[in-house]
Design a protein around this motif. Structure first.
Motif, PDB file in Angstrom:
ATOM      1  N   GLY A 355       0.804  -1.207   0.000  1.00 60.70           N
ATOM      2  CA  GLY A 355       0.000   0.000   0.000  1.00 60.70           C
ATOM      3  C   GLY A 355       0.844   1.267   0.000  1.00 60.70           C
ATOM      4  O   GLY A 355       0.434   2.291  -0.558  1.00 60.70           O
ATOM      5  N   TRP A 356       2.037   1.173   0.582  1.00 63.37           N
ATOM      6  CA  TRP A 356       2.902   2.350   0.619  1.00 63.37           C
ATOM      7  C   TRP A 356       3.722   2.495  -0.663  1.00 63.37           C
ATOM      8  O   TRP A 356       3.885   3.590  -1.185  1.00 63.37           O
ATOM      9  N   PHE A 357       4.250   1.394  -1.187  1.00 58.55           N
ATOM     10  CA  PHE A 357       5.138   1.466  -2.334  1.00 58.55           C
ATOM     11  C   PHE A 357       4.365   1.550  -3.642  1.00 58.55           C
ATOM     12  O   PHE A 357       4.489   0.691  -4.526  1.00 58.55           O
ATOM     13  N   GLY A 358       3.581   2.593  -3.795  1.00 59.68           N
ATOM     14  CA  GLY A 358       2.878   2.840  -5.046  1.00 59.68           C
ATOM     15  C   GLY A 358       3.530   4.002  -5.770  1.00 59.68           C
ATOM     16  O   GLY A 358       2.959   5.092  -5.871  1.00 59.68           O
ATOM     17  N   VAL A 359       4.732   3.784  -6.272  1.00 63.36           N
ATOM     18  CA  VAL A 359       5.526   4.852  -6.880  1.00 63.36           C
ATOM     19  C   VAL A 359       4.870   5.330  -8.172  1.00 63.36           C
ATOM     20  O   VAL A 359       4.516   4.526  -9.032  1.00 63.36           O
ATOM     21  N   ARG A 360       4.723   6.641  -8.294  1.00 64.87           N
ATOM     22  CA  ARG A 360       4.185   7.239  -9.531  1.00 64.87           C
ATOM     23  C   ARG A 360       5.332   7.791 -10.354  1.00 64.87           C
ATOM     24  O   ARG A 360       6.306   8.306  -9.803  1.00 64.87           O
ATOM     25  N   GLY A 361       5.215   7.700 -11.692  1.00 62.36           N
ATOM     26  CA  GLY A 361       6.336   8.185 -12.480  1.00 62.36           C
ATOM     27  C   GLY A 361       6.079   8.225 -13.968  1.00 62.36           C
ATOM     28  O   GLY A 361       5.145   8.882 -14.445  1.00 62.36           O
ATOM     29  N   ILE A 362       6.891   7.494 -14.717  1.00 61.05           N
ATOM     30  CA  ILE A 362       6.947   7.644 -16.168  1.00 61.05           C
ATOM     31  C   ILE A 362       5.661   7.179 -16.847  1.00 61.05           C
ATOM     32  O   ILE A 362       5.248   7.737 -17.860  1.00 61.05           O
ATOM     33  N   GLY A 363       5.014   6.134 -16.304  1.00 65.32           N
ATOM     34  CA  GLY A 363       3.748   5.700 -16.880  1.00 65.32           C
ATOM     35  C   GLY A 363       2.705   6.804 -16.854  1.00 65.32           C
ATOM     36  O   GLY A 363       1.943   6.994 -17.816  1.00 65.32           O
ATOM     37  N   SER A 364       2.657   7.556 -15.756  1.00 64.67           N
ATOM     38  CA  SER A 364       1.723   8.680 -15.658  1.00 64.67           C
ATOM     39  C   SER A 364       2.067   9.763 -16.672  1.00 64.67           C
ATOM     40  O   SER A 364       1.172  10.374 -17.281  1.00 64.67           O
TER      41      SER A 364
END
Length: 420
Positions: A355-364
């Motif tokens: 639940g914590w490690f939901g990294v947002r990045g290049i896909g977004s």
């Protein structure tokens, strides 16, 4: 910046990474944080050496992010353990589809009622910001094919699939905004953008990965050892699978990830059941090129995170964007993960970490550029750019300082994947 300045900057960055790479890996934070800080320092926030405009250069940024995501997805697929039962895939599938849908819904509600977006814009923003990232989250993913850490396994599979599972929701948001045809009661969207795209993408990936494994076995010399051309086989397979999927309106990201998994599984099966003289049977193609693929992935990470830092102004920050980011990190993502895993037997500790490690990045970033190229109104595009960049920046910073300490803390008590 002129061309000469770009060469100087690139040269300094590459030299710096080459000289300090080992030291950076020992630091208690991720390398993405270093790239981001450099980008902010030389960007309009600080020195103003360069500024990258995502709206004016959306075509270029979409291509760069597309390539980066594809490289990362294929790399993640090739690190996939082969001795895995369908039962073990239940948790990643729940995360990639149910948790994804819940996260889109939570963000859409927040964006509609607190940010004053229409429901179409709110759903689109939710779809853009919901997928976890396969490029920036390499530190929490499987490190090699023999890595059997359950947390890393689930996060790798989720990131591999949910960049694809976000696509139908992006199209739904565009449809509600009048930029895409949904059909009567959304029937066309359900059949074409969701079922056809997803199922077709999975099938193309499976067929392509298995086919390449058998072609290598049948047509390569029996005494063949690793060579320079192996890297081209992997790049060629990824590009071909993605191109075919896009042509048939399948989900290309899912196809590429599944192709990497299928290639590794088929190669392992061939090596076990159809042995040939050494050195041909020592390892598979996927084992031999993982290091090369990893270097390309790191290079794309450096370039894109640098560009993110170079897009931010001081006035890019406001309570609305920061509030959205904190809502995603501390409420939407953990709650969606917890609810989606109710049917599973995942240990409570693993649920909390996922639940914590939901990294947002290049896909977004990719889906943002995709939406802009589909005709998103400029005023709405500018708001989406601001929110997306702030969410990605805060994700790099907040998750970047917590990844290594938390993984170290739970490294010795994390359950392992059992062979079945």
């Amino acid at each position: 910046m002129d061309t000469t300045s770009w060469f100087i900057l690139a040269g300094l960055l590459f030299l710096g990474m080459g000289l300090t790479g080992d030291s950076l890996r020992r630091l208690p934070f991720t390398s993405s944080m270093v790239y981001l800080v450099v980008g902010i320092l030389i960007g309009p926030t600080a020195l103003g050496v360069f500024h990258f405009n995502p709206l004016k250069q959306s075509d270029l940024l979409q291509v760069i992010t597309e390539i980066a995501v594809l490289l990362s997805l294929f790399n993640a697929g090739m690190k996939f353990p082969t001795a895995i039962s369908l039962l073990r895939l239940r948790t990643p599938i729940l995360l990639a589809f149910i948790s994804m849908a819940l996260t889109v819904g939570f963000i859409a509600v927040f964006a509609h009622y607190l940010l004053d977006f229409s429901w179409g814009a709110a759903v689109l923003l939710g779809a853009i910001l919901s997928p976890t990232d396969p490029v920036l989250a390499t530190d929490v993913q499987l490190q090699h094919p023999k890595d059997r850490n359950r947390l890393r396994f689930n996060l790798t599979c989720e990131a591999g699939m949910n960049d694809g599972s976000a696509f139908p929701f992006v199209m739904l948001g565009l449809g509600l905004l009048g930029q895409h045809h949904l059909g009567t009661l959304g029937f066309d969207w359900l059949v074409k953008d969701f079922l056809w795209a997803t199922i077709g993408g999975v099938l193309v990936g499976i067929l392509a990965g298995i086919s390449l494994a058998y072609l290598i076995y049948l047509y390569r010399p029996k005494t063949y050892s690793h060579g320079f051309w192996d890297d081209f086989l992997i790049l060629g397979l990824g590009a071909l699978v993605y191109g075919i999927s896009q042509t048939l309106h399948f989900q290309g990201f899912i196809s590429v990830f599944i192709a990497g998994m299928s290639l590794r599984y088929a190669e392992t099966w061939i090596i076990i059941h159809k042995p040939v003289p050494a050195p041909h049977n020592q390892d598979g193609l996927s084992d031999r090129v993982l290091n090369y693929q990893g270097q390309l992935e790191r290079l794309s990470e450096l370039i894109l995170v640098l560009l993110v830092g170079g897009t931010l102004f001081v006035d890019s920050w406001n309570w609305r964007a920061v509030g959205l980011a904190f809502f995603i990190f501390f409420i939407a993502r953990p709650l969606a993960v917890w609810l989606s895993l109710i049917p599973s037997r995942t240990p409570r500790r693993i649920k909390l970490l996922m639940g914590w490690f939901g990294v947002r990045g290049i896909g977004s970033l990719f889906y943002l550029m995709f939406a802009i190229r589909q005709g998103l109104p400029e005023s709405l595009a500018l708001q989406f750019i601001q929110y997306t960049l702030i969410v990605i920046t805060l994700s790099i910073l907040i998750h970047g300082v917590s990844v290594k300490p938390l993984l170290t803390r739970f490294a010795y008590c994390s359950p392992r994947i059992q062979k079945k």
